[in-house]
Design a protein around this motif. Sequence first.
Motif, mmCIF file in Angstrom:
data_model
loop_
_atom_site.group_PDB
_atom_site.id
_atom_site.type_symbol
_atom_site.label_atom_id
_atom_site.label_comp_id
_atom_site.label_asym_id
_atom_site.label_seq_id
_atom_site.Cartn_x
_atom_site.Cartn_y
_atom_site.Cartn_z
ATOM 1 N N SER A 81 -18.770 6.474 -12.809
ATOM 2 C CA SER A 81 -19.699 5.692 -11.981
ATOM 3 C C SER A 81 -20.478 4.737 -12.875
ATOM 4 O O SER A 81 -20.905 5.118 -13.965
ATOM 5 N N LYS A 82 -20.668 3.529 -12.382
ATOM 6 C CA LYS A 82 -21.429 2.503 -13.104
ATOM 7 C C LYS A 82 -22.770 2.355 -12.395
ATOM 8 O O LYS A 82 -22.824 1.970 -11.228
ATOM 9 N N ASP A 126 -21.605 11.103 -4.777
ATOM 10 C CA ASP A 126 -23.009 10.746 -4.525
ATOM 11 C C ASP A 126 -23.934 11.890 -4.912
ATOM 12 O O ASP A 126 -24.958 11.696 -5.553
ATOM 13 N N PHE A 127 -23.550 13.097 -4.534
ATOM 14 C CA PHE A 127 -24.378 14.264 -4.835
ATOM 15 C C PHE A 127 -24.415 14.542 -6.332
ATOM 16 O O PHE A 127 -25.461 14.900 -6.875
ATOM 17 N N ILE A 161 -26.792 11.870 -8.000
ATOM 18 C CA ILE A 161 -28.204 12.150 -7.723
ATOM 19 C C ILE A 161 -28.667 13.395 -8.467
ATOM 20 O O ILE A 161 -29.744 13.406 -9.078
ATOM 21 N N HIS A 162 -27.845 14.441 -8.451
ATOM 22 C CA HIS A 162 -28.190 15.677 -9.148
ATOM 23 C C HIS A 162 -28.445 15.393 -10.634
ATOM 24 O O HIS A 162 -29.476 15.801 -11.192
ATOM 25 N N LEU A 163 -27.530 14.674 -11.273
ATOM 26 C CA LEU A 163 -27.683 14.375 -12.702
ATOM 27 C C LEU A 163 -28.928 13.532 -12.971
ATOM 28 O O LEU A 163 -29.689 13.817 -13.900
ATOM 29 N N LEU A 164 -29.147 12.513 -12.171
ATOM 30 C CA LEU A 164 -30.299 11.639 -12.405
ATOM 31 C C LEU A 164 -31.617 12.394 -12.247
ATOM 32 O O LEU A 164 -32.557 12.162 -12.999
ATOM 33 N N TYR A 165 -31.684 13.310 -11.299
ATOM 34 C CA TYR A 165 -32.903 14.111 -11.142
ATOM 35 C C TYR A 165 -33.108 15.051 -12.331
ATOM 36 O O TYR A 165 -34.236 15.365 -12.682
ATOM 37 N N ASN A 179 -25.807 2.493 -7.524
ATOM 38 C CA ASN A 179 -24.404 2.669 -7.886
ATOM 39 C C ASN A 179 -23.708 1.317 -7.755
ATOM 40 O O ASN A 179 -23.697 0.718 -6.679
ATOM 41 N N ALA A 180 -23.112 0.849 -8.849
ATOM 42 C CA ALA A 180 -22.468 -0.469 -8.847
ATOM 43 C C ALA A 180 -20.946 -0.380 -8.851
ATOM 44 O O ALA A 180 -20.273 -1.400 -8.963
#
Length: 171
Positions: free
Chosen positions: A108-109, A32-33, A36-40, A58-59
């Motif tokens: 992760s999808k 999860d971390f 989120i880190h990558l998307l930010y 997250n799917a």
Amino acid sequence: LFTIVSQNERCLWDDVDYNQHMNNSSYNKKLDFGRIHLLYVIVPRVMMDPHHHIFAHNAGVFTLFKKEIPPLSPYTIQTRIWTWNEKWLFLQHRFLLDEQHIVCVAVSKIVFKKASGKTVPPMDIFDLCGHIFTNEYEDIRKRNWETAQQLLSMDTLFGDEWEGPVFESKL
């Protein structure tokens, strides 16, 4: 776009299972971390500007374990964009011991949705965030997509018929 983000972690006692190594569920908790880190880092305008009303969901996660992470061991999680199509963004994760030994890989999808529920294609997200595409990016995306398509075929399991007797626990 294919930037790798890293996080240094440690396998704490609440991550450990009765086999005395990091519990499989702890990998997902830690991912999860990484997501989120990558998307930010990669799509900050979507993640931080509420006016777009676009959310990353997250799917699913596909995880392969190679070696355990012992209690109290330091490890690194690396996350990057792997590939995408018109609906899905796939992220690739690696868990490393000693900065070099890969002990787990995961994919992760991700799907981007407007508040209305409408799917936003990853290319639209990248465009919104100012990413400029090169032929090199497309070559990487296509090469990785061949494997990602195989992961998507796992969705057929949702329609799989289950046959045989069912054991019902009386606990």
